[in-house]
Design a protein around this motif. Structure first.
Motif, PDB file in Angstrom:
ATOM      1  N   HIS A 179       0.830  -1.203   0.000  1.00 34.00           N
ATOM      2  CA  HIS A 179       0.000   0.000   0.000  1.00 34.00           C
ATOM      3  C   HIS A 179       0.869   1.260   0.000  1.00 34.00           C
ATOM      4  CE1 HIS A 179      -4.043   1.641   0.395  1.00 34.00           C
ATOM      5  NE2 HIS A 179      -3.465   2.622   1.064  1.00 34.00           N
ATOM      6  N   LEU A 180       1.935   1.238   0.796  1.00 34.74           N
ATOM      7  CA  LEU A 180       2.842   2.387   0.818  1.00 34.74           C
ATOM      8  C   LEU A 180       3.536   2.570  -0.527  1.00 34.74           C
ATOM      9  CD1 LEU A 180       4.381   2.014   4.382  1.00 34.74           C
ATOM     10  CD2 LEU A 180       2.663   3.658   3.624  1.00 34.74           C
ATOM     11  N   ALA A 181       3.852   1.473  -1.198  1.00 36.06           N
ATOM     12  CA  ALA A 181       4.463   1.567  -2.526  1.00 36.06           C
ATOM     13  C   ALA A 181       3.502   2.199  -3.520  1.00 36.06           C
ATOM     14  CB  ALA A 181       4.894   0.182  -3.006  1.00 36.06           C
ATOM     15  N   ARG A 182       2.223   1.802  -3.455  1.00 34.97           N
ATOM     16  CA  ARG A 182       1.228   2.423  -4.327  1.00 34.97           C
ATOM     17  C   ARG A 182       1.126   3.917  -4.060  1.00 34.97           C
ATOM     18  NH1 ARG A 182      -3.524  -0.007  -2.678  1.00 34.97           N
ATOM     19  NH2 ARG A 182      -4.437   1.924  -3.412  1.00 34.97           N
ATOM     20  N   GLY A 183       1.189   4.300  -2.790  1.00 30.34           N
ATOM     21  CA  GLY A 183       1.133   5.722  -2.438  1.00 30.34           C
ATOM     22  C   GLY A 183       2.345   6.479  -2.957  1.00 30.34           C
ATOM     23  N   ALA A 184       3.518   5.878  -2.859  1.00 30.74           N
ATOM     24  CA  ALA A 184       4.737   6.526  -3.357  1.00 30.74           C
ATOM     25  C   ALA A 184       4.682   6.698  -4.871  1.00 30.74           C
ATOM     26  CB  ALA A 184       5.966   5.714  -2.951  1.00 30.74           C
ATOM     27  N   GLY A 218       1.915   6.919  -6.724  1.00 31.30           N
ATOM     28  CA  GLY A 218       0.910   7.949  -7.001  1.00 31.30           C
ATOM     29  C   GLY A 218       1.422   9.346  -6.708  1.00 31.30           C
ATOM     30  N   LEU A 219       2.080   9.496  -5.560  1.00 25.99           N
ATOM     31  CA  LEU A 219       2.619  10.808  -5.202  1.00 25.99           C
ATOM     32  C   LEU A 219       3.722  11.226  -6.170  1.00 25.99           C
ATOM     33  CD1 LEU A 219       2.318  13.014  -3.088  1.00 25.99           C
ATOM     34  CD2 LEU A 219       4.101  11.905  -1.773  1.00 25.99           C
ATOM     35  N   GLY A 220       4.554  10.279  -6.583  1.00 23.35           N
ATOM     36  CA  GLY A 220       5.602  10.584  -7.556  1.00 23.35           C
ATOM     37  C   GLY A 220       5.034  11.008  -8.900  1.00 23.35           C
ATOM     38  N   LEU A 221       3.963  10.345  -9.323  1.00 27.38           N
ATOM     39  CA  LEU A 221       3.340  10.709 -10.595  1.00 27.38           C
ATOM     40  C   LEU A 221       2.718  12.100 -10.536  1.00 27.38           C
ATOM     41  CD1 LEU A 221       1.716   7.316 -11.599  1.00 27.38           C
ATOM     42  CD2 LEU A 221       3.463   8.562 -12.883  1.00 27.38           C
ATOM     43  N   ILE A 222       2.046  12.422  -9.449  1.00 30.71           N
ATOM     44  CA  ILE A 222       1.457  13.759  -9.322  1.00 30.71           C
ATOM     45  C   ILE A 222       2.554  14.814  -9.246  1.00 30.71           C
ATOM     46  CG2 ILE A 222       0.196  15.294  -7.766  1.00 30.71           C
ATOM     47  CD1 ILE A 222      -1.700  13.020  -7.203  1.00 30.71           C
ATOM     48  N   GLY A 223       3.573  14.568  -8.421  1.00 31.35           N
ATOM     49  CA  GLY A 223       4.685  15.523  -8.304  1.00 31.35           C
ATOM     50  C   GLY A 223       5.427  15.685  -9.613  1.00 31.35           C
ATOM     51  N   GLY A 224       5.667  14.565 -10.308  1.00 32.08           N
ATOM     52  CA  GLY A 224       6.354  14.632 -11.592  1.00 32.08           C
ATOM     53  C   GLY A 224       5.540  15.375 -12.631  1.00 32.08           C
ATOM     54  N   ALA A 225       4.237  15.148 -12.651  1.00 33.86           N
ATOM     55  CA  ALA A 225       3.375  15.840 -13.617  1.00 33.86           C
ATOM     56  C   ALA A 225       3.409  17.346 -13.397  1.00 33.86           C
ATOM     57  CB  ALA A 225       1.943  15.321 -13.515  1.00 33.86           C
ATOM     58  N   LEU A 226       3.333  17.752 -12.135  1.00 38.37           N
ATOM     59  CA  LEU A 226       3.358  19.191 -11.850  1.00 38.37           C
ATOM     60  C   LEU A 226       4.734  19.794 -12.091  1.00 38.37           C
ATOM     61  CD1 LEU A 226       1.152  19.291  -8.628  1.00 38.37           C
ATOM     62  CD2 LEU A 226       0.515  19.948 -10.959  1.00 38.37           C
ATOM     63  N   LEU A 253      -0.802  14.656 -18.307  1.00 38.87           N
ATOM     64  CA  LEU A 253      -1.379  13.362 -18.662  1.00 38.87           C
ATOM     65  C   LEU A 253      -0.940  12.256 -17.703  1.00 38.87           C
ATOM     66  CD1 LEU A 253      -1.115  13.493 -22.554  1.00 38.87           C
ATOM     67  CD2 LEU A 253      -3.157  13.770 -21.133  1.00 38.87           C
ATOM     68  N   ALA A 254       0.097  12.508 -16.910  1.00 35.44           N
ATOM     69  CA  ALA A 254       0.540  11.517 -15.918  1.00 35.44           C
ATOM     70  C   ALA A 254      -0.361  11.518 -14.681  1.00 35.44           C
ATOM     71  CB  ALA A 254       1.982  11.792 -15.511  1.00 35.44           C
ATOM     72  N   ALA A 255      -1.114  12.588 -14.486  1.00 38.12           N
ATOM     73  CA  ALA A 255      -1.965  12.684 -13.295  1.00 38.12           C
ATOM     74  C   ALA A 255      -3.027  11.585 -13.233  1.00 38.12           C
ATOM     75  CB  ALA A 255      -2.595  14.065 -13.202  1.00 38.12           C
ATOM     76  N   LEU A 277      -2.784   8.604 -14.186  1.00 37.38           N
ATOM     77  CA  LEU A 277      -2.103   7.374 -13.760  1.00 37.38           C
ATOM     78  C   LEU A 277      -1.946   7.342 -12.240  1.00 37.38           C
ATOM     79  CD1 LEU A 277       0.631   7.125 -16.535  1.00 37.38           C
ATOM     80  CD2 LEU A 277      -1.516   5.854 -16.361  1.00 37.38           C
ATOM     81  N   ALA A 278      -1.772   8.520 -11.648  1.00 34.42           N
ATOM     82  CA  ALA A 278      -1.687   8.599 -10.189  1.00 34.42           C
ATOM     83  C   ALA A 278      -2.999   8.164  -9.555  1.00 34.42           C
ATOM     84  CB  ALA A 278      -1.328  10.011  -9.755  1.00 34.42           C
ATOM     85  N   LEU A 279      -4.116   8.530 -10.177  1.00 35.63           N
ATOM     86  CA  LEU A 279      -5.411   8.121  -9.646  1.00 35.63           C
ATOM     87  C   LEU A 279      -5.577   6.602  -9.704  1.00 35.63           C
ATOM     88  CD1 LEU A 279      -7.708  10.921 -11.080  1.00 35.63           C
ATOM     89  CD2 LEU A 279      -6.690  10.745  -8.806  1.00 35.63           C
ATOM     90  N   VAL A 280      -4.998   5.983 -10.709  1.00 36.10           N
ATOM     91  CA  VAL A 280      -5.032   4.518 -10.787  1.00 36.10           C
ATOM     92  C   VAL A 280      -4.194   3.926  -9.652  1.00 36.10           C
ATOM     93  CG1 VAL A 280      -4.349   2.528 -12.182  1.00 36.10           C
ATOM     94  CG2 VAL A 280      -5.475   4.481 -13.266  1.00 36.10           C
ATOM     95  N   ALA A 281      -3.013   4.508  -9.412  1.00 35.27           N
ATOM     96  CA  ALA A 281      -2.158   4.011  -8.334  1.00 35.27           C
ATOM     97  C   ALA A 281      -2.818   4.210  -6.967  1.00 35.27           C
ATOM     98  CB  ALA A 281      -0.800   4.713  -8.365  1.00 35.27           C
ATOM     99  N   PHE A 282      -3.505   5.330  -6.794  1.00 35.01           N
ATOM    100  CA  PHE A 282      -4.186   5.613  -5.524  1.00 35.01           C
ATOM    101  C   PHE A 282      -5.504   4.852  -5.385  1.00 35.01           C
ATOM    102  CE2 PHE A 282      -2.161  10.055  -5.243  1.00 35.01           C
ATOM    103  CZ  PHE A 282      -1.254   9.646  -4.295  1.00 35.01           C
ATOM    104  N   ARG A 283      -5.990   4.240  -6.453  1.00 31.25           N
ATOM    105  CA  ARG A 283      -7.329   3.638  -6.507  1.00 31.25           C
ATOM    106  C   ARG A 283      -8.377   4.694  -6.209  1.00 31.25           C
ATOM    107  NH1 ARG A 283      -6.705  -2.025  -3.295  1.00 31.25           N
ATOM    108  NH2 ARG A 283      -5.186  -2.952  -4.701  1.00 31.25           N
TER     109      ARG A 283
END
Length: 113
Positions: free
Chosen positions: A21-26, A28-36, A48-50, A52-58
């Motif tokens: 679960h923590l890996a999924r959070g990392a 997702g957070l990396g994808l959001i941070g990277g997109a911004l 467009l990477a954002a 994908l973060a929603l998929v990682a976060f479910r």
């Protein structure tokens, strides 16, 4: 006879384990941070990477946080509903009062170990 009501089961956002679960959070957070962070370099295409973060976060980050609590508490709490009233109780340990572990702990506490 009283009317019987049924409710749909609550959504389950938990993972199989806390590290997963923590890996999924990392991720997702990396994808959001990277997109911004890449917007000034690549432009709006980086956003467009954002999704994908929603998929990682479910879902949204709040869903991820709820899933973390569910993952941590899984197997430790038990929901019981009686006469329309539901309560959460601690689940007794699976090995409570069973054989070797019980006799070992009693011998250690009495000083015979």
């Amino acid at each position: 006879m009283s009317p019987r009501t049924t409710t749909a089961p609550a959504p389950d956002f938990a993972s199989r384990s806390v590290p997963r679960h923590l890996a999924r959070g990392a991720i997702g957070l990396g994808l959001i941070g990277g997109a911004l962070a890449l917007v000034p370099v690549v432009g709006p295409v980086a956003l467009l990477a954002a999704p994908l973060a929603l998929v990682a976060f479910r879902g949204c980050p709040t869903c991820w946080a709820i899933g973390l609590v569910q993952t941590i508490s899984r197997g430790r709490l038990e929901r019981r509903c009686e006469d329309g009233v539901c309560t959460l109780e601690k689940r007794p340990p699976a090995n409570a009062g069973s054989g070797l572990s019980s006799s070992l702990s009693s011998s250690l506490s009495s000083g015979r170990g």
